[in-house]
Design an enzyme around this catalytic site. Structure first.
Site, PDB file in Angstrom:
ATOM      1  CB  CYS A  29      72.472 -35.830 -11.151  1.00  0.00           C
ATOM      2  SG  CYS A  29      73.189 -36.166 -12.763  1.00  0.00           S
ATOM      3  CB  CYS A  31      28.802 -16.106 -15.580  1.00  0.00           C
ATOM      4  SG  CYS A  31      28.940 -16.832 -13.957  1.00  0.00           S
TER       5      CYS A  31
END
Ligand SMILES: [Zn+2]
Length: 350
Positions: free
Chosen positions: A203, A158
């Site tokens: 840029c 689990c």
């Protein structure tokens, strides 16, 4: 069922269970299955390092034995074929062919990827006696194992989704192709898995230098993505006729830095409300865009954008577009590490 005897009540530092040194674990072989178990260095980090790598929620679960709320985990309903790796150290832990619907609200498996990779120890917290499971290489808490699973093992591992990173089979096969620019790879030793990320934030010179400063970013390139022209030149992209955006393309080690941290840096590195420009740089090649390389990146990017929009950090709407990654075209060598070559670390006007 135990192969480790630890007193869970003793105050052991997280990540420090057992002795330092080496462990014996299986990695992924060429056939996609486990290799023969081999010696591997134990992964030990400080709490500060784990927290920086994982973020608060995954840290709470993996390094503080926390549990995520049922039916909330991101991997609960994942039905893709692939492998679930340790979110902390990228050790392969479970394969999709052992996953089953347990109805408990947590991802469940009837066996681990390799028996050696998942360590078991007695957990007497909350007035119960349970068997805790943890990653054998980094001692990250994974969940528990119970004896009410389906055949052939009768076991139910689990898991917390937050303890796992999923990589599908196609991606795992692709990562074996080594050497090509921008390709992800699986290192045969250490099981280190690199992932890709691509961002357009104006840029590209300055954005690249900001990402390069982030620990866990292994390699980076500047270039173009999202347009139609093959192998575009910088000059062609500047003409705005190619449709490409200037982008920074990264390979990062998810065991050192999570995609969420890359997203945070992306948001901070530019103004995501500007449309087709960043400050003095005007044109669609400067658009703000996240190119995603997986369904998981897509989901995380969308969550992150929604969160930013709701945070009130920006007055204007977020203009950032999220698109599936296309082919990446590196820019000319002249542009790579442009600022670093010139001893600068930003080209932003402040
Ligand atoms: Zn681990």
């Amino acid at each position: 069922m135990k192969n480790q005897t630890n007193d869970p009540n003793s105050a052991q530092p997280p990540g420090g269970r057992g002795s330092a040194g080496v462990v014996v674990v299986a990695l992924i072989g060429d056939d996609g299955g486990p290799t023969r178990p081999e010696q591997n260095p134990r992964v030990v980090k400080s709490d500060a390092e784990w927290l920086a790598q994982l973020g608060e929620e995954a840290f709470r679960i993996t390094r503080r034995a926390g549990t995520e709320r049922p039916f909330c985990g991101l991997l609960l309903d994942n039905k893709e074929q692939g492998v679930y790796f340790c979110v902390c150290c990228s050790l392969p832990l479970f394969a999709s062919n052992a996953k089953f619907q347990s109805g408990t609200g947590w991802p469940s498996f009837f066996q681990p990827f390799a028996r050696e990779n998942v360590a078991e120890l007695e957990d007497r917290s909350h007035g119960m006696i349970r068997t805790e499971i943890e990653c054998a290489r980094c001692s990250g808490h994974l969940g528990h194992v119970f004896e009410d699973g389906p055949p052939p093992t009768g076991l139910r591992y689990c898991l917390n989704s937050e303890a796992l990173t999923f990589v599908n089979d196609v991606e795992i096969a692709r990562r074996r192709l080594r050497g090509a620019v921008g390709e992800q790879i699986v290192e045969p030793t250490g099981g280190r898995v690199l992932e890709r990320a691509t961002f357009g934030a104006g840029c590209f010179w300055g954005v690249q230098s900001e990402f390069d400063a982030l620990p866990g970013v292994v390699r980076s390139w500047v270039g173009f993505m999202g347009g139609k022209t093959e192998d575009p030149t910088y000059r062609e992209v500047c003409s705005e006729e190619t449709g490409h955006a200037e982008v920074v393309h990264l390979e990062y080690d998810p065991a050192q830095v999570r995609y969420e941290a890359l997203l945070e840096l992306f948001w901070a590195a530019h103004d995501p409300t500007q449309v087709d420009r960043q400050g003095p740089d005007v044109g669609s090649q400067y658009r703000t865009v996240i190119f995603t390389h997986s369904a998981e990146q897509l989901r995380l990017a969308e969550v992150s954008r929604t969160r930013l929009a709701a945070s009130g950090a920006h007055r204007r709407p977020i203009a950032t577009v999220i698109e599936e990654a296309g082919k990446f075209y590196p820019a000319e060598e002249y542009h790579q590490k442009y600022l670093a070559k010139r001893g600068m670390n930003t080209c932003r006007l402040r």
